[in-house]
Design a protein around this motif. Structure first.
Motif, mmCIF file in Angstrom:
data_model
loop_
_atom_site.group_PDB
_atom_site.id
_atom_site.type_symbol
_atom_site.label_atom_id
_atom_site.label_comp_id
_atom_site.label_asym_id
_atom_site.label_seq_id
_atom_site.Cartn_x
_atom_site.Cartn_y
_atom_site.Cartn_z
ATOM 1 N N VAL A 138 8.272 -9.357 -7.743
ATOM 2 C CA VAL A 138 7.576 -10.645 -7.687
ATOM 3 C C VAL A 138 7.514 -11.134 -9.122
ATOM 4 O O VAL A 138 7.215 -10.346 -10.028
ATOM 5 C CB VAL A 138 6.155 -10.473 -7.093
ATOM 6 C CG1 VAL A 138 5.277 -11.677 -7.412
ATOM 7 C CG2 VAL A 138 6.238 -10.279 -5.583
ATOM 8 N N HIS A 151 9.699 -14.466 -5.259
ATOM 9 C CA HIS A 151 10.102 -13.119 -4.855
ATOM 10 C C HIS A 151 11.602 -13.008 -5.109
ATOM 11 O O HIS A 151 12.385 -13.775 -4.533
ATOM 12 C CB HIS A 151 9.784 -12.932 -3.363
ATOM 13 C CG HIS A 151 10.116 -11.571 -2.840
ATOM 14 N ND1 HIS A 151 10.346 -11.304 -1.522
ATOM 15 C CD2 HIS A 151 10.246 -10.389 -3.481
ATOM 16 C CE1 HIS A 151 10.625 -10.022 -1.361
ATOM 17 N NE2 HIS A 151 10.557 -9.437 -2.544
ATOM 18 N N THR A 271 -1.163 -13.577 -7.871
ATOM 19 C CA THR A 271 -0.100 -12.571 -8.020
ATOM 20 C C THR A 271 -0.389 -11.386 -7.092
ATOM 21 O O THR A 271 0.507 -10.853 -6.431
ATOM 22 C CB THR A 271 0.007 -12.111 -9.487
ATOM 23 O OG1 THR A 271 0.135 -13.256 -10.313
ATOM 24 C CG2 THR A 271 1.198 -11.203 -9.713
ATOM 25 N N ARG A 272 -1.657 -11.026 -7.020
ATOM 26 C CA ARG A 272 -2.053 -9.927 -6.124
ATOM 27 C C ARG A 272 -1.739 -10.289 -4.667
ATOM 28 O O ARG A 272 -1.209 -9.481 -3.911
ATOM 29 C CB ARG A 272 -3.552 -9.659 -6.316
ATOM 30 C CG ARG A 272 -4.058 -8.443 -5.590
ATOM 31 C CD ARG A 272 -5.582 -8.360 -5.693
ATOM 32 N NE ARG A 272 -6.073 -7.224 -4.932
ATOM 33 C CZ ARG A 272 -6.167 -5.989 -5.414
ATOM 34 N NH1 ARG A 272 -5.828 -5.731 -6.651
ATOM 35 N NH2 ARG A 272 -6.599 -5.017 -4.649
ATOM 36 N N ILE A 275 1.916 -9.906 -4.054
ATOM 37 C CA ILE A 275 2.285 -8.486 -3.927
ATOM 38 C C ILE A 275 1.951 -7.979 -2.527
ATOM 39 O O ILE A 275 2.752 -7.302 -1.875
ATOM 40 C CB ILE A 275 1.534 -7.666 -5.016
ATOM 41 C CG1 ILE A 275 2.130 -7.919 -6.393
ATOM 42 C CG2 ILE A 275 1.514 -6.189 -4.706
ATOM 43 C CD1 ILE A 275 3.509 -7.351 -6.558
ATOM 44 N N CYS A 280 6.013 -5.801 -2.263
ATOM 45 C CA CYS A 280 6.863 -5.460 -3.403
ATOM 46 C C CYS A 280 6.029 -4.715 -4.458
ATOM 47 O O CYS A 280 4.895 -5.102 -4.721
ATOM 48 C CB CYS A 280 7.399 -6.779 -3.962
ATOM 49 S SG CYS A 280 8.738 -6.587 -5.067
ATOM 50 N N VAL A 283 6.080 -6.282 -10.604
ATOM 51 C CA VAL A 283 5.830 -7.658 -11.044
ATOM 52 C C VAL A 283 6.496 -7.872 -12.393
ATOM 53 O O VAL A 283 6.387 -7.025 -13.283
ATOM 54 C CB VAL A 283 4.309 -7.926 -11.205
ATOM 55 C CG1 VAL A 283 4.057 -9.293 -11.819
ATOM 56 C CG2 VAL A 283 3.608 -7.829 -9.868
ATOM 57 N N LEU A 303 -3.650 -4.715 -10.755
ATOM 58 C CA LEU A 303 -2.565 -4.257 -9.877
ATOM 59 C C LEU A 303 -2.317 -2.752 -9.980
ATOM 60 O O LEU A 303 -1.350 -2.245 -9.405
ATOM 61 C CB LEU A 303 -1.279 -5.029 -10.186
ATOM 62 C CG LEU A 303 -1.355 -6.549 -9.968
ATOM 63 C CD1 LEU A 303 -0.037 -7.217 -10.313
ATOM 64 C CD2 LEU A 303 -1.729 -6.888 -8.532
ATOM 65 N N ALA A 307 1.245 -2.139 -8.052
ATOM 66 C CA ALA A 307 2.549 -2.576 -8.578
ATOM 67 C C ALA A 307 2.651 -2.243 -10.056
ATOM 68 O O ALA A 307 1.653 -2.226 -10.770
ATOM 69 C CB ALA A 307 2.704 -4.088 -8.388
#
Ligand code: KG4
Ligand code: ZN
Length: 358
Positions: A138, A151, A271-272, A275, A280, A283, A303, A307
């Protein structure tokens, strides 16, 4: 004419002139052998970038900047095997300088030439230093002109997840810095001031972050920063009306800290969400705002366990030619090249980007 199949993974020259940095880089294999970034300081006294001044400065500097990058790499112009240049998005006059320079170079030396998308290059900035920053991932792309979540399934195969509906986050940093009385560019000034400030003394909104949003809502992964910018300007105006410039100056660090946390709360939360939605585990950050160390820290914390977070080295986060050379090498190795008729385009479409379907 120029044949892309002549590319034998020799030195690649990258050129970037989309905004106010004149930059050239030489990649030998995956090694960054020469890299020069000349930031134009002529815009400071205007508090923003003046496109005509930017274009003229690129024109004056481009020959010297390329020569210096070649010298640093210990490579002559004749040894360059391919050239990549930003073709858009950016300021049209500024883009034209680099693009025409690179076309002339490619034509004169009969080498393949590749037009590069500036924001895709910001993604590749990660690979220059960390070869493991590979798809799937991401990406949070945050610059002066763009704010996007996408993505990447493969290089060149991207799904847009969300983007700003108005101002880009970097633009909001720059404009808010001005209303708070800081210098230009505003992002680094706000970050510096926020280090000694306390968020929470003043309260700013976190736009488009309703906890009731859920996947499928168009607002779930989109951004909006103009309301936050206006709220910050109103706050600064109230402080000035009550206590003059002295009150604004005293409040500066706390204002900067609150604004930065408000903007980062939104970037981190979205962003979270991306994910969680994509499943995925990686990041990648890109664009000038990704230079912000508080953003990196907040994402790594938030994260953790979900991630791994990759950010370019600070010098490669803001505009630079190394990232352009990296895209160009990737494309040249795939046997691609651009036509010399390619034009600069301020709205250059992101290659391989599928539109948001929500
Ligand atoms: O990618 P970039 O160098 O140029 C564009 O493509 O727009 O990004 C420039 C933006 C500016 O808005 C600048 O204020 C912001 O990146 N920026 C930062 C920081 N360093 C640069 N924003 C927040 N914190 C920083 N440390
Ligand atoms: Zn940029």
């Amino acid at each position: 004419m120029i044949k892309s199949d002549e590319f034998a993974d020799g030195p690649v020259l990258g050129v970037e002139t989309s905004c106010d940095e004149t930059s050239a880089a030489v990649l030998i294999g995956s090694h960054l052998a020469g890299h020069v970034i000349l930031s134009q300081d002529a815009h400071e006294r205007f508090g923003g970038i003046v496109p005509e001044i930017a274009a003229r400065a690129h024109l004056r500097q481009i020959d010297d900047v390329v020569s210096e990058a070649l010298a640093e790499a210990g490579v002559s112009a004749g040894e360059i095997d391919g050239v990549g240049v930003t073709a858009g998005p950016g300021l049209i006059g500024a883009l034209l300088v680099g693009l025409n320079w690179a076309k002339g170079f490619a034509y004169a030396l009969d080498r393949p030439f590749i037009g590069v998308h500036h924001m895709e290059a910001h993604l590749y900035a990660n690979s220059v230093a960390s070869p493991e920053a590979e798809p799937p991932f991401v990406a949070l792309l945050v610059s002066g002109g763009h704010t996007m979540l996408l993505h990447a399934r493969k290089w060149g195969d991207y799904q847009l997840l969300g983007e700003t509906r108005d101002d880009a986050v970097g633009e909001a940093f720059d404009k808010v810095a001005r209303t708070f009385g800081f210098g230009f560019p505003g992002g680094p000034e706000i970050e510096r001031a926020a280090k000694t400030g306390r968020p929470g003394r003043f309260k700013l909104p976190r736009p488009m972050l309703a906890s009731t949003d859920h996947p499928g809502d168009p607002a779930y992964l989109d951004f909006s920063f103009s309301g936050l910018k206006t709220a910050a300007a109103l706050l600064a105006g109230e402080l000035c009306a009550e206590g003059g410039q002295a009150a604004l100056k005293e409040a500066g660090p706390d204002l900067a800290a609150e604004f930065q946390e408000a903007a980062l709360d939104v970037l981190v939360a979205k962003t979270r969400r991306a994910i969680q939605l994509t499943g995925c585990g990686r990041v990648l950050l890109g664009g000038g705002v990704s230079r912000n160390s508080r953003l990196r820290e907040r994402l790594a914390e938030d994260l953790a366990g979900l991630a791994e977070v990759h950010a370019p080295p600070p010098r490669l986060a803001t505009d630079n030619a190394a990232m352009v050379a990296c895209v160009a090498r990737h494309r040249l190795l795939a046997g691609e090249s651009s036509d010399l008729n390619l034009n600069a385009d301020p709205a250059y479409p992101f290659p391989g980007l599928a539109p948001n379907v929500t």
